[in-house]
Scaffold this active site. Sequence first.
Site, PDB file in Angstrom:
ATOM      1  N   CYS A 125       0.936  -1.124  -0.160  1.00 15.42           N
ATOM      2  CA  CYS A 125      -0.102   0.092   0.012  1.00 15.42           C
ATOM      3  C   CYS A 125       0.876   1.296   0.241  1.00 15.42           C
ATOM      4  O   CYS A 125       1.256   1.894   0.880  1.00 15.42           O
ATOM      5  CB  CYS A 125      -1.059   0.005   1.378  1.00 15.42           C
ATOM      6  SG  CYS A 125      -2.274   1.253   1.131  1.00 15.42           S
ATOM      7  N   THR A 374     -26.383   3.791   9.530  1.00 16.06           N
ATOM      8  CA  THR A 374     -27.178   3.552   8.591  1.00 16.06           C
ATOM      9  C   THR A 374     -28.222   4.824   8.039  1.00 16.06           C
ATOM     10  O   THR A 374     -28.196   5.770   9.289  1.00 16.06           O
ATOM     11  CB  THR A 374     -28.580   2.497   8.951  1.00 16.06           C
ATOM     12  OG1 THR A 374     -29.422   2.586   7.877  1.00 16.06           O
ATOM     13  CG2 THR A 374     -29.013   2.996  10.323  1.00 16.06           C
ATOM     14  N   TYR A 375     -28.526   4.955   7.024  1.00 17.53           N
ATOM     15  CA  TYR A 375     -29.506   6.350   6.729  1.00 17.53           C
ATOM     16  C   TYR A 375     -30.871   5.788   6.392  1.00 17.53           C
ATOM     17  O   TYR A 375     -31.256   6.310   5.717  1.00 17.53           O
ATOM     18  CB  TYR A 375     -28.601   6.855   5.620  1.00 17.53           C
ATOM     19  CG  TYR A 375     -27.373   7.403   5.874  1.00 17.53           C
ATOM     20  CD1 TYR A 375     -26.956   8.524   6.274  1.00 17.53           C
ATOM     21  CD2 TYR A 375     -26.176   6.599   5.495  1.00 17.53           C
ATOM     22  CE1 TYR A 375     -25.636   9.005   6.926  1.00 17.53           C
ATOM     23  CE2 TYR A 375     -25.115   6.762   5.693  1.00 17.53           C
ATOM     24  CZ  TYR A 375     -24.547   8.002   6.434  1.00 17.53           C
ATOM     25  OH  TYR A 375     -23.602   8.379   6.606  1.00 17.53           O
ATOM     26  N   ASN A 376     -31.046   4.540   6.663  1.00  9.56           N
ATOM     27  CA  ASN A 376     -32.194   3.825   6.232  1.00  9.56           C
ATOM     28  C   ASN A 376     -32.549   4.028   4.868  1.00  9.56           C
ATOM     29  O   ASN A 376     -33.744   4.250   4.534  1.00  9.56           O
ATOM     30  CB  ASN A 376     -33.381   4.349   7.016  1.00  9.56           C
ATOM     31  CG  ASN A 376     -32.931   3.995   8.732  1.00  9.56           C
ATOM     32  OD1 ASN A 376     -32.811   4.896   9.411  1.00  9.56           O
ATOM     33  ND2 ASN A 376     -33.026   2.695   9.081  1.00  9.56           N
ATOM     34  N   THR A 377     -31.526   3.992   3.777  1.00  8.83           N
ATOM     35  CA  THR A 377     -31.945   3.799   2.318  1.00  8.83           C
ATOM     36  C   THR A 377     -30.924   2.995   1.690  1.00  8.83           C
ATOM     37  O   THR A 377     -30.238   2.409   2.227  1.00  8.83           O
ATOM     38  CB  THR A 377     -31.355   5.184   1.941  1.00  8.83           C
ATOM     39  OG1 THR A 377     -29.954   5.453   2.225  1.00  8.83           O
ATOM     40  CG2 THR A 377     -32.112   6.459   2.734  1.00  8.83           C
ATOM     41  N   THR A 386     -31.900  -1.725   6.925  1.00  9.61           N
ATOM     42  CA  THR A 386     -30.654  -2.394   6.508  1.00  9.61           C
ATOM     43  C   THR A 386     -29.979  -3.240   7.516  1.00  9.61           C
ATOM     44  O   THR A 386     -28.805  -3.854   7.046  1.00  9.61           O
ATOM     45  CB  THR A 386     -29.861  -1.327   5.837  1.00  9.61           C
ATOM     46  OG1 THR A 386     -29.234  -0.709   6.928  1.00  9.61           O
ATOM     47  CG2 THR A 386     -30.269  -0.323   4.976  1.00  9.61           C
ATOM     48  N   GLU A 451     -22.692   4.333  -0.788  1.00 11.56           N
ATOM     49  CA  GLU A 451     -23.025   3.208   0.002  1.00 11.56           C
ATOM     50  C   GLU A 451     -21.969   2.125  -0.226  1.00 11.56           C
ATOM     51  O   GLU A 451     -21.577   1.191   0.478  1.00 11.56           O
ATOM     52  CB  GLU A 451     -24.395   2.538  -0.639  1.00 11.56           C
ATOM     53  CG  GLU A 451     -25.530   3.706  -0.414  1.00 11.56           C
ATOM     54  CD  GLU A 451     -26.839   3.346  -1.045  1.00 11.56           C
ATOM     55  OE1 GLU A 451     -27.818   2.894  -0.431  1.00 11.56           O
ATOM     56  OE2 GLU A 451     -26.757   3.083  -2.196  1.00 11.56           O
TER      57      GLU A 451
END
Length: 480
Positions: A125, A374-377, A386, A451
Amino acid sequence: MIVADSECRAELKDYLRFAPGGVGDSGPGEEQRESRARRGPRGPSAFIPVEEVLREGAESLEQHLGLEALMSSGRVDNLAVVMGLHPDYFTSFWRLHYLPLHTDGPLASSWRHYIAIMAAARHQCSYLVGSHMAEFLQTGGDPEWLLGLHRAPEKLRKLSEINKLLAHRPWLITKEHIQALLKTGEHTWSLAELIQALVLLTHCHSLSSFVFGCGILPEGDADGSPAPQAPTPPSEQSSPPSRDPLNNSGGFESARDVEALMERMRQLQESLLRDEGTSQEEMESRFELEKSESLLVTPSADILEPSPHPDMLCFVEDPAFGYEDFTRRGAQAPPTFRAQDYTWEDHGYSLIQRLYPEGGQLLDEKFQAAYSLTYNTIAMLSGVDTSVLRRAIWNYIHCVFGIRYDDYDYGEVNQLLERNLKVYIKTVACYPEKTTRRMYNLFWRHFRHSEKVHVNLLLLEARMQAALLYALRAITRYMT
C-alpha cells in the site's frame, strides 16, 4: 543487502513526494503540469467520480466534525475526503487513528510510524507507506531505517512474524508467538508496548483494505497542487446523494434488482420476528457450507498478480507469504474460531481496557459506529431497515477469517450477498492489492458510491476486529 539499499534509496523520494508534507524533488516539469491541467481536477479516488465527493470546501468537514487535529497539517488528505462521506463514522475513526500515532504512549512516535510502514508494506500500500515515511522523518526517525528492515533495530524486526500472520492468516497466531516477543532478553517487548503495536498493525492492515477498496489516489503533487476538498456531510435522514444511483446499469433492470433484494430482506426480517427456529446442527452445517463455498469466491483468473515493488520488499520478510483460505481442499483446517468462546464484548474489549485503557473505548466506539451506521436507504429507496444486510456483510467477512457465530443463520449470506459483492469483499479483506476498478463497478451497480464506501467501512472494521480477536486470544492464553 547493497542491492536492497540502492533500490530502496532510489524509490524513497518518489514515495515521500506524494506524502502529505513530504519531501523530495522540486516537482514535475512544465509538460506534466500542462498535461494535468488538460485532464482537469483529479479527485481523491480512482473509482468514484470527482463530483461525487467534491461538494464543499475542506472547512465544512472540519467544522462538522470539530476535529482540530485533522487540519493540523493544513490540508485534508484523500482518505479523509472519501471516508468523510460518512462523517459520523469518521469522527470515531479519527479519534482511534490519531491516538496510537500521536498521543503519549509506551512507544516512541517514530517507532509507531515505522510499525505502520511495516504493516502497510505487507499489502504493497504505497499510499500509507509514503504517508508514514514522511511522518517517520518528521518525528525524528533515523532515515537509514527507511532503507529496509535490516537497518532497523532488532526489537522492531522481531515484529515481522506477527505482522505477517496478522496481515494474512491471523488464525495461525499462538501464545508462543506472544511469548517470543515478551520473553526476557536484550530486545524484549513489554506487554503495553506490544498491545499498542498490535493495534497499529491491525489498524494499518485494515486501512490498506480501505485504500485499495475505494481506489484512494495519492495526494496533490509536489508542485503545490491543492489538496481535494471535502464532501458535503449527509443529513441524518438520507444517504449521501448521488446524481443518479442507477446511472451505471440501466434504470428498470436495476430497479428490479433493488426490489428483489428488498423482498429477500423483508422475508428474513419477518422470519426473525416469527422466531422460526433453526437447529444448532443446521446452523453449523450452513456455516460450513458458506465457508466451503468461499473457496470458489476468488478474483477472475485474468487478474494479474501485482508485482512487488523493491521499496516495499525492503520492509517485508517472507514476501511470498499471503492469504490462504481458512478451509482448503485436501488440507487439515485449523479449528473454527467460535465467536461465543472469545467475544470482543466479553473478552477482547476487557483485555484491551486493562492493558491499553486509552484505546479500548475508542476501538469499541469505532466498531459500533461502522456496524450500526445507517441512513435507512438503499439505492433509490428510503425508510429501509438495513440491519440484516449489514449483519450479513460483517459476518461474511468474519467467515472468510474462520470466525463463526453460533446464533447466526449463514443461509442469510447467500440470500443477500450477490456473487460480485462476495468477490469484492473477499478480495478487499484478504488480498486488497488485487482490487480493481472493474470489481468495484460490478457489485451493487444500482447503488450510490457512498453506499459502496459504507461497505468498505464494514470491511475495514470487521477485518480489524477479526485479526485483533485472534491476537488478543493468544495473549489471554499466554497470561493464563
